[in-house]
Design an enzyme around this catalytic site. Structure first.
Site, PDB file in Angstrom:
ATOM      1  N   GLU A   1    -110.523  46.754  28.373  1.00 17.09           N
ATOM      2  CA  GLU A   1    -111.352  47.323  29.459  1.00 17.09           C
ATOM      3  C   GLU A   1    -112.760  46.760  29.384  1.00 17.09           C
ATOM      4  O   GLU A   1    -113.285  46.550  28.286  1.00 17.09           O
ATOM      5  CB  GLU A   1    -111.452  48.837  29.262  1.00 17.09           C
ATOM      6  CG  GLU A   1    -110.464  49.642  30.071  1.00 17.09           C
ATOM      7  CD  GLU A   1    -111.019  50.099  31.416  1.00 17.09           C
ATOM      8  OE1 GLU A   1    -111.818  49.356  32.022  1.00 17.09           O
ATOM      9  OE2 GLU A   1    -110.643  51.196  31.844  1.00 17.09           O
ATOM     10  N   ASP A   2    -113.386  46.598  30.520  1.00 13.40           N
ATOM     11  CA  ASP A   2    -114.791  46.197  30.541  1.00 13.40           C
ATOM     12  C   ASP A   2    -115.685  47.362  30.117  1.00 13.40           C
ATOM     13  O   ASP A   2    -116.478  47.249  29.199  1.00 13.40           O
ATOM     14  CB  ASP A   2    -115.189  45.671  31.932  1.00 13.40           C
ATOM     15  CG  ASP A   2    -114.764  46.616  33.070  1.00 13.40           C
ATOM     16  OD1 ASP A   2    -114.083  47.634  32.816  1.00 13.40           O
ATOM     17  OD2 ASP A   2    -115.112  46.325  34.228  1.00 13.40           O
TER      18      ASP A   2
ATOM     19  N   ASP B   1    -116.185  54.861  31.367  1.00 10.06           N
ATOM     20  CA  ASP B   1    -117.216  55.778  31.832  1.00 10.06           C
ATOM     21  C   ASP B   1    -116.634  57.202  31.755  1.00 10.06           C
ATOM     22  O   ASP B   1    -116.697  57.844  30.714  1.00 10.06           O
ATOM     23  CB  ASP B   1    -117.594  55.342  33.247  1.00 10.06           C
ATOM     24  CG  ASP B   1    -118.733  56.136  33.852  1.00 10.06           C
ATOM     25  OD1 ASP B   1    -119.412  56.858  33.118  1.00 10.06           O
ATOM     26  OD2 ASP B   1    -118.949  56.027  35.078  1.00 10.06           O
TER      27      ASP B   1
ATOM     28  N   PHE C   1    -126.621  51.733  35.096  1.00 10.27           N
ATOM     29  CA  PHE C   1    -125.541  51.020  35.760  1.00 10.27           C
ATOM     30  C   PHE C   1    -125.684  49.557  35.389  1.00 10.27           C
ATOM     31  O   PHE C   1    -126.702  48.928  35.654  1.00 10.27           O
ATOM     32  CB  PHE C   1    -125.587  51.206  37.278  1.00 10.27           C
ATOM     33  CG  PHE C   1    -124.325  50.721  37.921  1.00 10.27           C
ATOM     34  CD1 PHE C   1    -123.186  51.518  37.955  1.00 10.27           C
ATOM     35  CD2 PHE C   1    -124.254  49.436  38.453  1.00 10.27           C
ATOM     36  CE1 PHE C   1    -122.001  51.052  38.516  1.00 10.27           C
ATOM     37  CE2 PHE C   1    -123.065  48.969  39.017  1.00 10.27           C
ATOM     38  CZ  PHE C   1    -121.945  49.788  39.052  1.00 10.27           C
TER      39      PHE C   1
ATOM     40  N   ARG D   1    -121.264  39.332  38.861  1.00 12.93           N
ATOM     41  CA  ARG D   1    -120.176  39.165  37.887  1.00 12.93           C
ATOM     42  C   ARG D   1    -120.354  37.926  37.020  1.00 12.93           C
ATOM     43  O   ARG D   1    -119.899  37.867  35.894  1.00 12.93           O
ATOM     44  CB  ARG D   1    -118.830  38.991  38.606  1.00 12.93           C
ATOM     45  CG  ARG D   1    -118.242  40.241  39.162  1.00 12.93           C
ATOM     46  CD  ARG D   1    -116.768  39.992  39.478  1.00 12.93           C
ATOM     47  NE  ARG D   1    -116.265  40.888  40.500  1.00 12.93           N
ATOM     48  CZ  ARG D   1    -115.864  42.149  40.270  1.00 12.93           C
ATOM     49  NH1 ARG D   1    -115.927  42.638  39.059  1.00 12.93           N
ATOM     50  NH2 ARG D   1    -115.405  42.894  41.252  1.00 12.93           N
TER      51      ARG D   1
HETATM   52  P1  5GP Z   1    -113.942  55.384  34.528  1.00 10.42           P
HETATM   53  O1  5GP Z   1    -112.590  55.620  35.101  1.00 10.42           O
HETATM   54  O2  5GP Z   1    -113.948  55.279  33.023  1.00 10.42           O
HETATM   55  O3  5GP Z   1    -114.970  56.368  35.033  1.00 10.42           O
HETATM   56  O4  5GP Z   1    -114.477  54.086  35.142  1.00 10.42           O
HETATM   57  C1  5GP Z   1    -114.227  52.840  34.711  1.00 10.42           C
HETATM   58  C2  5GP Z   1    -114.651  51.894  35.812  1.00 10.42           C
HETATM   59  O5  5GP Z   1    -115.874  52.344  36.450  1.00 10.42           O
HETATM   60  C3  5GP Z   1    -114.983  50.557  35.214  1.00 10.42           C
HETATM   61  O6  5GP Z   1    -113.836  49.764  35.076  1.00 10.42           O
HETATM   62  C4  5GP Z   1    -115.985  50.048  36.204  1.00 10.42           C
HETATM   63  O7  5GP Z   1    -115.307  49.449  37.272  1.00 10.42           O
HETATM   64  C5  5GP Z   1    -116.707  51.276  36.737  1.00 10.42           C
HETATM   65  N1  5GP Z   1    -117.999  51.478  36.066  1.00 10.42           N
HETATM   66  C6  5GP Z   1    -118.417  52.541  35.336  1.00 10.42           C
HETATM   67  N2  5GP Z   1    -119.675  52.380  34.900  1.00 10.42           N
HETATM   68  C7  5GP Z   1    -120.062  51.183  35.357  1.00 10.42           C
HETATM   69  C8  5GP Z   1    -121.284  50.433  35.239  1.00 10.42           C
HETATM   70  O8  5GP Z   1    -122.289  50.814  34.597  1.00 10.42           O
HETATM   71  N3  5GP Z   1    -121.310  49.223  35.859  1.00 10.42           N
HETATM   72  C9  5GP Z   1    -120.245  48.727  36.566  1.00 10.42           C
HETATM   73  N4  5GP Z   1    -120.391  47.541  37.131  1.00 10.42           N
HETATM   74  N5  5GP Z   1    -119.096  49.406  36.705  1.00 10.42           N
HETATM   75  C10 5GP Z   1    -119.016  50.612  36.103  1.00 10.42           C
END
Ligand code: 5GP
Length: 174
Positions: A96-97, A100, A150, A163
């Site tokens: 995963e990148d 959150d 963010f 990106r």
């Molecule tokens: P989660 O389901 O854990 O809330 O969200 C994961 C996804 O939210 C990540 O794969 C990403 O696409 C997006 N996301 C959450 N925080 C950030 C952030 O600080 N920057 C970016 N670019 N995407 C985020």
């Protein structure tokens, strides 16, 4: 358009990716190549660097999920848009990148576990632990990011911008 301010340099990322690759190689038993599943789109750069840093052969696949919401907030509803190929009896590593709320990782984990992999390891380059809405565990984390930031770059975008940056940047509202 907000301006990206560098937060984690390309050198810091590469050094950490090397450490994560070593830690990952120790976790997966020898023998069968680990099967890495990159989460699109944001995870593509991290996955590409991670596989090159791993000192052993791997197989690679991708999954695409979307959580519907607006701008930078998640709605909590996650859909699996592109499912990965079956993983029965494989040593699976989800790449995963950023985690959150954790809902995306939780959704993918549930999907994969239903197919009974031999093992399931989760790796995230970035973690925002204070925003978690799921008790999903991340086995290996690159860097922790404050919840109110963010971040973009190194695969991560805001509306498809930034990106391509080789480093992680934080967006300052301007
Ligand atoms: P989660 O389901 O854990 O809330 O969200 C994961 C996804 O939210 C990540 O794969 C990403 O696409 C997006 N996301 C959450 N925080 C950030 C952030 O600080 N920057 C970016 N670019 N995407 C985020």
């Amino acid at each position: 358009m907000p301006t990206p301010t560098p937060l984690i340099s390309a050198e810091q990322i590469q050094a950490r990716v090397g450490e994560l690759a070593t830690a990952l190689a120790h976790r997966i038993p020898d023998g069968e190549p680990p099967h890495l599943i990159g989460v699109l789109k944001g995870g593509f750069m991290f996955l590409a660097d991670l596989v090159r840093a791993l000192p052993r052969p791997v197989t690679v696949d991708f999954a695409r999920l979307a959580s519907y919401g607006t701008g930078t907030t998640s709605s909590g509803e996650v859909q699996l848009l592109t499912a990965p190929h079956p993983v029965r009896d494989r040593h699976v590593v989800v790449v995963e990148d950023i985690v959150d709320t954790g809902l995306t990782l939780e959704r993918l984990r549930r999907h994969l576990l239903a197919d009974r992999p031999r093992s399931l390891t989760t790796v995230a380059l970035l973690d925002k632990p204070s925003r978690r809405r799921s008790d999903v565990t991340i086995d290996l984390v690159g860097f922790t990011v404050e919840a109110d930031r963010f971040v973009v770059g190194y695969g991560l975008d805001l509306d498809q911008h930034h990106r391509q940056l080789p480093y992680i940047a934080v967006l300052d509202p301007s």
